[in-house]
Design a protein around this motif. Structure first.
Motif: not given
Length: 173
Positions: A4-6, A10-14, A16-19
């Motif tokens: 998950v962390s990798n 690699d994919h999360l963009q500035p 964007q949010s994570v719940r």
């Protein structure tokens, strides 16, 4: 090496949010008092056991802890160095490993750490922690491991009221 962390890196963009979910449950030392502890873990299930061990060894010098972690090999043991230090510094902290295979011919830990080859069984548990029946058991790891340990403890007539486990689950929407 986390999946998950990798993925997030690699994919999360500035922007964007994570719940995320808050901690839940009662798998802790305050809600489950004990005189003697047995921490059984496999894989990343070592994380809460490590945290509890650190708390106990930092705050209660005489806490009677038996810690048995199951891993594929010694290279797969998370917190290996820190756990070895706890075992060296605290005579009441008994560190044990169940390894599916040994990858080196050299001794990779001191005499204060015992290990066996294979998967946790009645025989290996009795060998590694002879007084397991007198302990409060905390269990965490992959679901197949936890089910196998529960069956094993039942076979050994362990008082299942003294077994506490943590399961990793996702929230239902």
């Amino acid at each position: 090496g986390g999946l998950v962390s990798n993925y997030l890196i690699d994919h999360l963009q500035p922007g964007q949010s994570v719940r995320v979910l808050p901690p839940t449950g009662q798998f802790n030392l305050f809600d489950i008092p004990a005189k003697k502890y047995l921490f059984l873990s496999a894989g990343c299930g070592i994380t809460p056991m490590y945290s509890m061990s650190r708390y106990l060894t930092d705050s209660q010098m005489d806490a009677d802890i038996a810690f048995v972690h199951s891993a594929r090999s010694e290279a797969d043991i998370i917190f290996k160095s820190s756990l070895a230090t706890m075992a060296q510094r605290h005579s009441c902290f008994k560190l044990r490993y169940m390894l599916e295979s040994i990858t080196t011919e050299t001794l990779w830990h001191g005499d204060e750490v015992l290990h066996e080859i294979g998967r946790l069984s009645a025989e290996s548990l009795l060998n590694l922690v002879p007084d397991f029946a007198e302990r409060t058991v905390f269990l965490c790891g992959p679901e197949p491991y936890m089910q196998a340990v529960k069956r094993l403890l039942c076979e050994l007539n362990f008082d299942m009221a003294q077994l506490h486990h943590e399961s990793f689950a996702t929230a239902v929407k």
